[in-house]
Write a protein that holds these residues in place. Structure first.
Motif, PDB file in Angstrom:
ATOM      1  N   TYR A   1     -13.671  -6.216   6.148  1.00 45.51           N
ATOM      2  CA  TYR A   1     -14.147  -5.061   6.912  1.00 45.51           C
ATOM      3  C   TYR A   1     -14.473  -5.501   8.325  1.00 45.51           C
ATOM      4  CZ  TYR A   1     -14.374  -2.283   2.689  1.00 45.51           C
ATOM      5  OH  TYR A   1     -14.025  -1.596   1.574  1.00 45.51           O
TER       6      TYR A   1
ATOM      7  N   LEU B   1     -11.060  -6.713   0.571  1.00 43.21           N
ATOM      8  CA  LEU B   1     -10.822  -6.170   1.907  1.00 43.21           C
ATOM      9  C   LEU B   1     -11.707  -6.867   2.925  1.00 43.21           C
ATOM     10  CD1 LEU B   1     -10.855  -2.408   0.909  1.00 43.21           C
ATOM     11  CD2 LEU B   1      -8.862  -3.729   1.559  1.00 43.21           C
TER      12      LEU B   1
ATOM     13  N   ASP C   1      -4.872   5.310   6.977  1.00 44.95           N
ATOM     14  CA  ASP C   1      -5.082   4.840   5.611  1.00 44.95           C
ATOM     15  C   ASP C   1      -6.111   3.721   5.535  1.00 44.95           C
ATOM     16  OD1 ASP C   1      -3.186   6.612   5.002  1.00 44.95           O
ATOM     17  OD2 ASP C   1      -1.684   5.190   4.269  1.00 44.95           O
ATOM     18  N   SER C   2      -6.283   2.983   6.630  1.00 43.27           N
ATOM     19  CA  SER C   2      -7.183   1.839   6.528  1.00 43.27           C
ATOM     20  C   SER C   2      -8.264   1.819   7.598  1.00 43.27           C
ATOM     21  CB  SER C   2      -6.379   0.538   6.568  1.00 43.27           C
ATOM     22  OG  SER C   2      -5.273   0.675   7.394  1.00 43.27           O
TER      23      SER C   2
ATOM     24  N   VAL D   1      -8.969  -4.291   5.968  1.00 49.11           N
ATOM     25  CA  VAL D   1      -7.682  -4.985   5.899  1.00 49.11           C
ATOM     26  C   VAL D   1      -7.622  -5.782   4.604  1.00 49.11           C
ATOM     27  CG1 VAL D   1      -6.212  -6.686   7.015  1.00 49.11           C
ATOM     28  CG2 VAL D   1      -7.616  -5.176   8.394  1.00 49.11           C
TER      29      VAL D   1
ATOM     30  N   PRO E   1       0.826  -1.207   0.000  1.00 48.96           N
ATOM     31  CA  PRO E   1       0.000   0.000   0.000  1.00 48.96           C
ATOM     32  C   PRO E   1       0.864   1.262   0.000  1.00 48.96           C
ATOM     33  CG  PRO E   1      -0.319  -1.295   2.004  1.00 48.96           C
ATOM     34  CD  PRO E   1       0.529  -2.096   1.109  1.00 48.96           C
TER      35      PRO E   1
END
Lengths: 772, 417
Positions: free
Chosen positions: B377, B375, B291-292, B306, B224
């Motif tokens: 969640y 991702l 960022d996440s 993630v 990332p």
């Protein structure tokens, strides 16, 4: 009369401030000791160094993951294939147990530190403790300021750093701390005549026995100290209770370590301690009798008693030695007295570089200015000659001798050098930092010089020189530590220094030396002692660091791409590393307990292929690993170690392997055209230089370690094949071929595969005849 | 091995719902049901596109190759579609990575079914069929064996497999950091090395730049854009031959010109990976939590995204295990994995100075490819008390130690004076 007015404080303020500063200074010293050992981690990474630490690390991992019982009973079938090794009974477990305890405590506190980091940082951590123990011991000898100096000296002296940088996870890492703390507690026990402290000394002695083979140094130092005190007529009940407590508890405790077992009562190395123990009983007995009997009777009785006891004791020991109940001195021990002994009878000990006699520059390199202060400090010990001073004098004599015999034992010399040098330097500073001037200068005729210096500034330099001489004399006179001065009070000193310029000069010089010492230590530590030797560093032309990581490359290849049970043969130096990093069974390793097995490997390496092959097959060898430095100039390679392999093999098979065959007729060690036939045909030579020529594409190959040009025709291999070669060709791994399925010998089979026909011989013509 | 399936209506965006029905007891075929958005009126027609990805579908031939040999693989498949319906026309088109196709083969039974030319090769493409109308094939009596086709083609891209991937993601609100650590086990699925490895030949090939493309001497991971402090080690320590290229700073000119970018981590294994060789390693990096993770103010919850994995280009993952470790004291947790994972577990993870441990979720999945980099969640609440737990615990522990020392120092324990 003082040269400087000092501000006055309340005595309690001074004590408190001094105590705070001492604690802070000790904390900073421990910090300096730890951080100067981290060069290896910063320059490279958190990695276990060298050879033996890899085994200790592996054992510690077993301890941490499977628990102590499992570790204690651990039989390692992968070492010394096919014999195996009973690990629990053949090691000093103190180091692993220490790491295991630290690891478990940290994990109990929810600090999940990796076991590798515990192992890497154990030595630096214990060096901080060593500094503290040295402080305590030196404090007993002189005072706190000498103690602090000794602590900082031991903290950064390269002689000790060399064995305790981060990653150097070896027994010595904790042993020096244990040595110092045991000696300190012994001195305390002796001073107080305390059985408690004597027992405590025994406990630390036990820890030392569990941690390092060098415990024999304590086993002989303390009895020697007691014996010398006896000879000096200084027998006291303090000595009796301290020694008896230490010996009785310590010996019993030390016998609990399986590797030591019954040695404390069966081997010659431990007899001195037993003898002194007996002697002390006799003397104590005699002392008691003396108090009860009239003097004449006593004289008579004493004579007969001592003669009888002496003769009886001597006879018993001789008798036991003759009947082999007490083991005679071991070879390792003999080599301490005769430096040529090992080379003649036990080449395997002599082949280790750290067992060589010490070169003179090593003393300066490891101790810098301390080596000059050392004798001065020892002399100062004679001034007072209390019991602890006697101890330091004996220690310095013994350790100096041993350090001269073996490079490795520099380690035991370093603490005493640091202590005595601290005593010397601290005495100097005490004298020159004392603001009092002597009350009556006329008495020793110093006045003229001093006044002439003041009156005629033209001769300033000369008089200063003179003064320096006088000052030195005065210093020598005033060295009786400051206790004397303190006792006499400030104004009434008889000896002392005049003027402030001498003070500045001498102290400035001392500070300059100390700064040089720190610079030297830092330099030596960062350049000489901080290389992991598993990872090599070189400089690129632009100055940036280039990491040469061939060892791990090859070991990791073995680990990932060969069957778990493939047996790897290499010279014993790399045994522990292969077990630790490649996780494969090895024939021999750094625990050199079986000379014949090592000689077998030596023979396989130094014989021609067709003789080695049956040896390899009989030992189930799948891979052979050699270290070759010829391409990039790595001098610690196997061709340079080759003569030791030959010598050790010769020790067992004198008829088959002869060292002289590996030299040229002119007695040179050559690998080029002139190399002897035995050399060129040896498996080691072939494996090292196999296809080396092809790398130079036509140009003659050049060995950059031996600085010799290789023959045009490179060696050929029939019985083994190249399996892996690392990036810089440092590690070369060969696979041992299986027997030919058609029953040919492998040389013929290889020639056939290479397209070479056998010379036409009878069988072919017969077949023709059949066809016809 | 089918790893993924997507169904679309031709000309429409958005995929249709696919429902696996499992193995049919009678025909032994795996059956999936596709739910159309609206029922199809009688007489009309609809084109449905079914995309699937198959793993380990080809095998090397010959199974052994030397360091310099080019390498060939064989793809074998059923020439006829398994279908519960009657098929009026079908054909099979195979596209190889290179035009170098050594041979192709079609069975005689299938050849007879062809409407015209049974096999046509043009460039890198081999077309089998079209074939005549077929009755339903997903039936009990149907034997697939006589209908096989195969293509033997040259492979000039690495065939790497991630045998196992263990990802561990740790979230720290105090450090505003998300640490990701991946343990990889790699295997080069190219034909196994014939004989032994010769460094000399390898170095000469490297020098002359004619190294076989199936020898892997480096892999690149796309991290990332916020990734920093990367590390790369294996069982014997740090691997010094890696290079990290961080993404351009969002404010810089380069970033404006190039748009959003990944940080790149070039990993060079300790040794070049020949066919059949294995290599295990661990990489990890930090990334800003911002960022996440997103603070959902309305519900007072954290929403955490993630990535399930960081895919290597055209490399299947046989087995993956992803572990997400939430901050200590996180409560009220909901978890949404990006696809149906085979197993999900909750556990407690204890790390530096934790008192009660952190909630952790482990996701197990098999046979993943690049399309699975979705991702996970996770939403959760962290009460203020949980944030303060660690400093309080450490503070109290130190206080206890100091007061015990203080007391001991002031208590006189001598027996007599």
């Amino acid at each position: 009369m003082t040269i400087l007015k000092l501000p006055t404080f309340a005595p309690s303020t001074l004590t408190n401030a001094a105590s705070l500063i001492r604690i802070l200074a000790l904390a900073f010293i421990a910090g300096a000791a730890i951080s100067s050992r981290l060069f290896a981690v910063i320059n490279f990474e958190s990695i276990i160094h060298e050879f033996d630490p890899w085994f200790n690390y592996r054992a510690t991992r077993v301890l941490a993951s499977q628990g102590f019982t499992e570790f204690w009973n651990w039989f390692d079938p992968t070492a010394w294939y096919p014999l195996g090794r009973v690990v629990g009974g053949t090691i000093y477990p103190g180091l692993m147990a220490t790491s295991g305890v630290i690891y478990n405590i940290l994990h109990a506190l929810h600090l999940p530190v990796d076991i590798r980091n515990v192992c890497v940082l154990l030595a630096p951590g214990f060096s901080g403790l060593t500094a503290w123990a040295t402080y305590m011991l030196t404090k007993e000898l002189k005072d706190e300021s000498a103690g602090l100096l000794a602590a900082i000296f031991i903290g950064i002296a390269p002689g000790y750093i060399s064995r305790s940088v981060a990653g150097s996870y070896d027994n010595e890492a904790i042993a020096i701390f244990l040595l110092m703390i045991t000696f300190y507690i012994w001195i305390r026990a002796l001073k107080d005549g305390s059985v408690l402290y004597g027992t405590l000394a025994a406990v630390f002695y036990f820890y030392m026995v569990a941690a390092w083979g060098g415990y024999a140094f304590i086993t002989n130092m303390i009895p020697l100290h007691a014996f010398v005190l006896l000879l000096m007529g200084r027998f006291s009940h303090r000595l009796y209770s301290a020694y008896s407590a230490w010996y009785a508890v310590g010996t019993l405790a030390s016998m609990q370590v399986p590797f030591v077992g019954f040695q404390p009562v069966l081997t010659s190395e431990h007899m001195a301690a037993l003898g002194v123990f007996g002697l002390l009983q006799l003397v104590a007995f005699v002392e008691t009798i003396r108090n009860l009997l009239a003097s004449k009777q006593f004289q008579l009785m004493l004579r007969w008693f001592l003669i009888a006891a002496g003769v009886a004791g001597g006879l018993i020991i001789v008798g036991l030695t003759v009947t082999k109940t007490i083991a005679p001195w071991t070879g390792r021990f003999y080599s301490l007295w005769d430096t040529g002994y090992a080379k003649k009878y036990i080449p395997i000990i002599a082949s280790v570089s750290e067992h060589q006699p010490t070169a003179w520059p090593a003393f300066f390199m490891d101790l810098h200015m301390l080596i000059f202060l050392f004798p001065a400090g020892v002399v100062l010990c004679f001034k007072e000659l209390r019991e602890e001073h006697v101890f330091v004098i004996i220690y310095s004599v013994m350790a100096s001798y041993f350090a001269g015999v073996m490079v490795r034992l520099m380690l035991t010399l370093t603490p005493v050098v640091c202590m005595t040098a601290a005593i010397a330097l601290s005495s100097l500073l005490d004298t020159y930092l004392n603001v009092d001037e002597p009350a009556n200068p006329d008495a020793n005729g110093v006045k003229e010089t001093a006044t002439s210096g003041a009156e005629t500034p033209v001769d300033g330099t000369i008089s200063k020189k003179k003064k320096k001489g006088v000052a030195a004399a005065a210093a020598a006179a005033a060295v009786t530590p400051s206790i004397a001065t303190k006792a006499k009070g400030r104004s009434s000193a008889e000896n002392g220094i005049f003027g402030i310029d001498t003070r500045i000069l001498v102290i400035g010089n001392a500070i300059f030396m100390l700064v040089m010492f720190v610079l030297h230590c830092t330099w030596v530590t960062s350049t000489a002692y901080s290389s992991p030797s598993v990872v090599l560093a070189s400089r690129r032309p632009d100055g940036s660091q280039n990491i040469i990581d061939d060892f791990r490359e090859a070991y990791y290849w073995l680990r990932q791409n060969t069957p778990q049970d493939s047996v790897v043969m290499s010279w014993w130096d790399y045994g522990y590393q292969i077990a630790g990093m490649a996780d494969r069974p090895t024939l021999v390793d750094n625990n050199t307990w079986n000379n014949t097995h090592i000689a077998t490997v030596g023979k396989a390496m130094s014989s021609p292929e067709e003789i080695s092959y049956p040896i390899l097959r009989k030992h189930d060898v799948d891979y052979i690993l050699v270290i070759f430095g010829g391409l990039i100039g790595y001098s610690g390679d196997d061709v340079n170690k080759f003569l030791w392999m030959v010598r050790i093999a010769q020790g067992v098979w004198p008829d088959e392997i002869k060292e002289s065959n590996y030299f040229t007729p002119r007695g040179e060690y050559k690998v080029d055209d002139q190399a002897s036939e035995a050399m060129k045909n040896s498996l080691m030579y072939k494996m090292s230089y196999y296809r080396f020529n092809d790398l130079f594409s036509g140009a003659p190959a050049f060995d950059r370690v031996r600085n010799q040009q290789m023959p045009k025709e490179g060696p050929k291999l029939d019985y083994i094949e190249e399996a892996f070669t690392s990036e810089n060709w440092i590690v070369r791994i060969y696979k041992v071929k299986k027997e030919d399925p058609l029953g040919r010998d492998l040389k013929t089979a290889h020639a056939f595969d290479g397209g070479k026909r056998r010379k036409p011989s009878k069988p072919i013509s017969r077949r023709k005849a059949l066809a016809a | 091995m089918t790893s993924w399936m997507q169904v679309k209506v031709k000309g429409l965006t958005g995929s249709l719902e696919v429902e696996p029905l499992g193995q049919n007891a009678e025909s032994l075929a795996y059956v999936y049901a596709i739910n159309l958005a609206k029922p199809l009126p009688k007489g009309e027609y609809l084109t449905i596109l079914v995309d699937t990805i198959q793993l380990h579908a080809s095998y090397p031939k010959p199974a052994y190759a030397s360091q310099t040999d080019s390498h060939f693989r064989v793809y074998e498949a059923d020439g006829l579609l398994l279908s519960p319906y009657e098929t009026t026309s079908q054909r099979l088109r195979f596209k190889a990575p290179t035009p170098s196709i050594r041979s192709y083969h079609i069975s005689h039974t299938l050849e007879d079914l062809a409407k015209e030319e049974p096999v046509v090769k043009s460039g890198a493409t081999v077309t089998f069929g079209p074939f005549k109308s077929q009755p339903p094939t997903a039936t009990k009596g149907f034997n697939r064996t006589p209908y096989r086709v195969s293509v033997d083609f040259e492979m000039n891209i690495p065939s790497l497999t991630v045998v196992s991937l263990n990802r561990s993601v740790e979230v720290s609100h105090w450090g505003a950091n998300m640490n990701t650590q991946d343990d990889y086990m790699l295997r080069n699925d190219a034909p196994e090395l014939k004989g032994q490895f010769s460094r000399l030949d390898f170095q000469m090939a490297q020098h002359a730049r004619r190294m076989s493309p199936v020898i892997i001497s480096a892999v690149t991971l796309q991290l990332p854009s916020g990734a920093q402090n990367p590390y790369y080690f294996d069982l014997v320590g740090n691997v010094s031959t890696s290079a990290f290229r961080p993404a351009a700073k969002p404010s810089s000119e380069r970033a404006a010109r190039l748009g959003p970018q990944n940080a790149q981590l070039d990993l060079k294994p300790r040794y070049p990976l020949m066919g059949g060789w294995n290599y295990t390693f661990t990489v990890g990096w930090d990334a800003p939590l911002g960022d996440s993770a997103h603070w959902d103010e309305k519900n007072g919850r954290w929403i955490l995204a993630v990535p399930f994995m960081t895919p290597l280009p055209s490399t299947p993952v046989d087995k993956a295990e992803v572990r997400v470790i939430l901050p200590e004291g996180a409560t009220d947790i909901t978890v949404h994995p990006p696809f149906d994972v085979s197993l999900m577990e909750r556990s407690t993870h204890i790390t530096y100075l934790d008192t009660i441990g952190r909630p952790a979720f482990t996701f197990h999945a098999e046979n993943l490819t690049e399309v699975h980099d979705g991702l996970i969640y996770i939403t959760y609440k962290v009460p203020l008390a949980a944030h303060l737990q660690k400093p309080l615990a450490v503070g109290i522990a130190s206080l206890i130690v100091f007061s015990v020392m203080w007391t001991l120092k002031r208590v006189d324990m001598t027996i007599h004076k």
